[in-house]
Scaffold this motif. Structure first.
Motif, PDB file in Angstrom:
ATOM      1  N   MET A  23       0.803  -1.156   0.236  1.00 48.79           N
ATOM      2  CA  MET A  23       0.156  -0.183   0.078  1.00 48.79           C
ATOM      3  C   MET A  23       1.120   1.424  -0.172  1.00 48.79           C
ATOM      4  SD  MET A  23      -1.361   2.323   2.189  1.00 48.79           S
ATOM      5  CE  MET A  23      -0.929   2.158   4.114  1.00 48.79           C
ATOM      6  N   LEU A  24       1.962   1.482   1.370  1.00 48.48           N
ATOM      7  CA  LEU A  24       2.597   2.249   0.749  1.00 48.48           C
ATOM      8  C   LEU A  24       3.797   2.368  -0.822  1.00 48.48           C
ATOM      9  CD1 LEU A  24       4.718   1.586   4.248  1.00 48.48           C
ATOM     10  CD2 LEU A  24       3.281   3.421   3.739  1.00 48.48           C
ATOM     11  N   GLU A  25       4.097   1.401  -1.055  1.00 54.54           N
ATOM     12  CA  GLU A  25       4.958   1.529  -2.156  1.00 54.54           C
ATOM     13  C   GLU A  25       3.347   1.900  -3.168  1.00 54.54           C
ATOM     14  OE1 GLU A  25       6.300  -2.359  -2.749  1.00 54.54           O
ATOM     15  OE2 GLU A  25       8.377  -1.507  -1.620  1.00 54.54           O
ATOM     16  N   GLU A  26       2.575   1.362  -3.407  1.00 59.63           N
ATOM     17  CA  GLU A  26       1.485   2.090  -4.470  1.00 59.63           C
ATOM     18  C   GLU A  26       1.567   4.375  -4.228  1.00 59.63           C
ATOM     19  OE1 GLU A  26      -1.940  -0.336  -3.777  1.00 59.63           O
ATOM     20  OE2 GLU A  26      -0.658  -2.023  -4.789  1.00 59.63           O
ATOM     21  N   ASN A  27       1.386   3.496  -3.421  1.00 54.61           N
ATOM     22  CA  ASN A  27       1.309   5.713  -2.616  1.00 54.61           C
ATOM     23  C   ASN A  27       3.029   5.932  -2.662  1.00 54.61           C
ATOM     24  OD1 ASN A  27      -1.664   6.594  -2.516  1.00 54.61           O
ATOM     25  ND2 ASN A  27      -1.191   4.483  -1.225  1.00 54.61           N
ATOM     26  N   GLY A  28       3.300   6.329  -3.796  1.00 50.90           N
ATOM     27  CA  GLY A  28       4.465   6.257  -4.124  1.00 50.90           C
ATOM     28  C   GLY A  28       5.615   5.984  -3.002  1.00 50.90           C
ATOM     29  N   ILE A  29       5.563   6.015  -1.192  1.00 53.84           N
ATOM     30  CA  ILE A  29       6.599   5.632  -0.619  1.00 53.84           C
ATOM     31  C   ILE A  29       7.376   4.562  -0.636  1.00 53.84           C
ATOM     32  CG2 ILE A  29       7.139   5.569   2.320  1.00 53.84           C
ATOM     33  CD1 ILE A  29       4.087   6.885   2.008  1.00 53.84           C
ATOM     34  N   PRO A  30       8.773   4.225  -0.598  1.00 54.70           N
ATOM     35  CA  PRO A  30       9.144   2.960  -0.893  1.00 54.70           C
ATOM     36  C   PRO A  30       9.555   2.722   1.307  1.00 54.70           C
ATOM     37  CG  PRO A  30      11.039   4.967  -1.904  1.00 54.70           C
ATOM     38  CD  PRO A  30       9.457   5.619  -1.234  1.00 54.70           C
ATOM     39  N   ALA A  31       9.886   1.785   0.523  1.00 53.76           N
ATOM     40  CA  ALA A  31       9.327   0.211   1.999  1.00 53.76           C
ATOM     41  C   ALA A  31      10.124  -0.774   1.919  1.00 53.76           C
ATOM     42  CB  ALA A  31       7.374   0.193   2.795  1.00 53.76           C
ATOM     43  N   VAL A  32      10.473  -1.009   3.262  1.00 55.73           N
ATOM     44  CA  VAL A  32      11.266  -2.004   3.464  1.00 55.73           C
ATOM     45  C   VAL A  32      11.125  -2.906   4.567  1.00 55.73           C
ATOM     46  CG1 VAL A  32      13.580  -3.622   3.895  1.00 55.73           C
ATOM     47  CG2 VAL A  32      13.109  -1.268   2.925  1.00 55.73           C
ATOM     48  N   LEU A  33      10.703  -4.503   4.431  1.00 53.11           N
ATOM     49  CA  LEU A  33      10.543  -5.086   5.617  1.00 53.11           C
ATOM     50  C   LEU A  33      11.498  -5.884   5.469  1.00 53.11           C
ATOM     51  CD1 LEU A  33       6.738  -6.810   4.702  1.00 53.11           C
ATOM     52  CD2 LEU A  33       7.226  -5.358   6.533  1.00 53.11           C
ATOM     53  N   LEU A  34      11.652  -5.691   7.286  1.00 50.51           N
ATOM     54  CA  LEU A  34      13.172  -6.362   8.335  1.00 50.51           C
ATOM     55  C   LEU A  34      12.466  -7.963   8.796  1.00 50.51           C
ATOM     56  CD1 LEU A  34      15.451  -7.468   8.160  1.00 50.51           C
ATOM     57  CD2 LEU A  34      15.736  -6.197   9.988  1.00 50.51           C
ATOM     58  N   ASN A  35      12.055  -9.042   7.702  1.00 49.59           N
ATOM     59  CA  ASN A  35      11.374 -10.697   8.526  1.00 49.59           C
ATOM     60  C   ASN A  35      12.667 -10.730   9.459  1.00 49.59           C
ATOM     61  OD1 ASN A  35      10.572 -12.016   9.185  1.00 49.59           O
ATOM     62  ND2 ASN A  35       9.498 -13.098   7.624  1.00 49.59           N
ATOM     63  N   LYS A  36      11.813 -10.799  11.053  1.00 48.09           N
ATOM     64  CA  LYS A  36      12.986 -11.700  12.042  1.00 48.09           C
ATOM     65  C   LYS A  36      12.333 -13.086  12.937  1.00 48.09           C
ATOM     66  CE  LYS A  36      14.621  -7.070  13.809  1.00 48.09           C
ATOM     67  NZ  LYS A  36      14.324  -5.812  14.578  1.00 48.09           N
ATOM     68  N   GLN A  37      11.750 -13.110  12.183  1.00 53.58           N
ATOM     69  CA  GLN A  37      11.214 -14.213  12.465  1.00 53.58           C
ATOM     70  C   GLN A  37      11.532 -15.411  12.328  1.00 53.58           C
ATOM     71  OE1 GLN A  37       7.103 -15.098  10.640  1.00 53.58           O
ATOM     72  NE2 GLN A  37       5.542 -14.034  12.221  1.00 53.58           N
ATOM     73  N   ASP A  38      11.193 -16.433  13.206  1.00 49.82           N
ATOM     74  CA  ASP A  38      12.098 -18.161  12.885  1.00 49.82           C
ATOM     75  C   ASP A  38      11.221 -18.390  11.983  1.00 49.82           C
ATOM     76  OD1 ASP A  38      13.614 -20.101  14.357  1.00 49.82           O
ATOM     77  OD2 ASP A  38      11.330 -21.179  14.128  1.00 49.82           O
ATOM     78  N   SER A  39      11.987 -18.880  10.596  1.00 43.23           N
ATOM     79  CA  SER A  39      11.342 -19.697   9.850  1.00 43.23           C
ATOM     80  C   SER A  39      10.482 -21.047  10.760  1.00 43.23           C
ATOM     81  CB  SER A  39      12.450 -20.500   8.637  1.00 43.23           C
ATOM     82  OG  SER A  39      13.855 -21.194   9.381  1.00 43.23           O
ATOM     83  N   PHE A  41       9.457 -22.451  12.988  1.00 41.76           N
ATOM     84  CA  PHE A  41       7.753 -22.201  14.318  1.00 41.76           C
ATOM     85  C   PHE A  41       7.306 -20.581  14.364  1.00 41.76           C
ATOM     86  CE2 PHE A  41      11.647 -24.862  16.007  1.00 41.76           C
ATOM     87  CZ  PHE A  41      10.775 -25.555  15.994  1.00 41.76           C
ATOM     88  N   MET A  42       7.643 -19.779  12.900  1.00 39.68           N
ATOM     89  CA  MET A  42       7.233 -18.738  12.794  1.00 39.68           C
ATOM     90  C   MET A  42       6.848 -17.789  14.375  1.00 39.68           C
ATOM     91  SD  MET A  42       7.324 -19.458   9.690  1.00 39.68           S
ATOM     92  CE  MET A  42       6.449 -17.436   9.121  1.00 39.68           C
ATOM     93  N   PHE A  43       7.414 -17.636  15.134  1.00 39.99           N
ATOM     94  CA  PHE A  43       7.848 -16.717  15.888  1.00 39.99           C
ATOM     95  C   PHE A  43       8.463 -15.838  15.406  1.00 39.99           C
ATOM     96  CE2 PHE A  43      11.028 -19.946  17.571  1.00 39.99           C
ATOM     97  CZ  PHE A  43      11.333 -19.143  18.532  1.00 39.99           C
ATOM     98  N   GLY A  44       8.648 -14.184  16.040  1.00 42.05           N
ATOM     99  CA  GLY A  44       9.375 -13.305  16.054  1.00 42.05           C
ATOM    100  C   GLY A  44       8.330 -11.772  15.601  1.00 42.05           C
ATOM    101  N   LYS A  45       8.970 -10.836  15.261  1.00 40.38           N
ATOM    102  CA  LYS A  45       8.731  -9.724  15.289  1.00 40.38           C
ATOM    103  C   LYS A  45       8.945  -9.530  13.052  1.00 40.38           C
ATOM    104  CE  LYS A  45       7.215  -8.926  18.683  1.00 40.38           C
ATOM    105  NZ  LYS A  45       5.695  -9.116  19.155  1.00 40.38           N
ATOM    106  N   ILE A  46       8.314  -8.489  12.663  1.00 36.11           N
ATOM    107  CA  ILE A  46       8.375  -7.877  11.090  1.00 36.11           C
ATOM    108  C   ILE A  46       8.946  -7.014  11.500  1.00 36.11           C
ATOM    109  CG2 ILE A  46       7.742  -7.924   8.806  1.00 36.11           C
ATOM    110  CD1 ILE A  46       6.213 -11.248  10.362  1.00 36.11           C
ATOM    111  N   ASP A  47       9.616  -6.265  10.833  1.00 28.46           N
ATOM    112  CA  ASP A  47       9.378  -4.373  10.939  1.00 28.46           C
ATOM    113  C   ASP A  47       9.546  -3.895   9.730  1.00 28.46           C
ATOM    114  OD1 ASP A  47      10.189  -4.321  13.872  1.00 28.46           O
ATOM    115  OD2 ASP A  47      11.931  -4.403  13.354  1.00 28.46           O
ATOM    116  N   LEU A  48       8.607  -3.051   9.818  1.00 26.96           N
ATOM    117  CA  LEU A  48       8.316  -2.009   8.420  1.00 26.96           C
ATOM    118  C   LEU A  48       9.536  -1.091   8.342  1.00 26.96           C
ATOM    119  CD1 LEU A  48       6.933  -1.492   5.568  1.00 26.96           C
ATOM    120  CD2 LEU A  48       5.326  -0.555   7.005  1.00 26.96           C
ATOM    121  N   PHE A  49       9.990  -0.580   7.688  1.00 27.37           N
ATOM    122  CA  PHE A  49      11.108   1.093   7.701  1.00 27.37           C
ATOM    123  C   PHE A  49      10.380   1.494   6.123  1.00 27.37           C
ATOM    124  CE2 PHE A  49      13.165  -2.349  10.164  1.00 27.37           C
ATOM    125  CZ  PHE A  49      14.061  -1.434  10.954  1.00 27.37           C
ATOM    126  N   VAL A  50      10.434   3.191   6.669  1.00 30.10           N
ATOM    127  CA  VAL A  50      10.560   3.612   5.222  1.00 30.10           C
ATOM    128  C   VAL A  50      11.792   4.558   5.480  1.00 30.10           C
ATOM    129  CG1 VAL A  50       8.115   3.351   5.109  1.00 30.10           C
ATOM    130  CG2 VAL A  50       8.718   4.911   6.540  1.00 30.10           C
TER     131      VAL A  50
END
Length: 72
Positions: A23-39, A41-50
């Motif tokens: 949604m951010l990229e469609e509005n012209g805002i570059p964004a990056v997801l940094l996935n820190k989840q364990d592959s 067990f799928m626990f942990g955090k995912i951070d969105l940066f702009v």
């Protein structure tokens, strides 16, 4: 993360993070997801940066597009 990028949101659901990123990229805002989840067990955090210069607009767009809670 490179200088000038700031964390705007943290997720536990990768799909929600991808939706906001797209949604951010469609509005012209570059964004990056940094996935820190364990592959396994799928626990942990995912951070969105702009970029710092886009923070205010990105924050507004994310708030406007938050899914509504069902009040049943």
């Amino acid at each position: 993360m490179e200088k000038g990028w700031i964390k705007i949101q943290t997720y536990t659901d990768i799909i929600r993070g991808e939706i906001d990123k797209q949604m951010l990229e469609e509005n012209g805002i570059p964004a990056v997801l940094l996935n820190k989840q364990d592959s396994s067990f799928m626990f942990g955090k995912i951070d969105l940066f702009v970029n710092e210069k886009d923070f205010g607009q990105a924050q507004r767009l994310i708030q406007e597009n938050e899914p509504e809670e069902n009040e049943n």
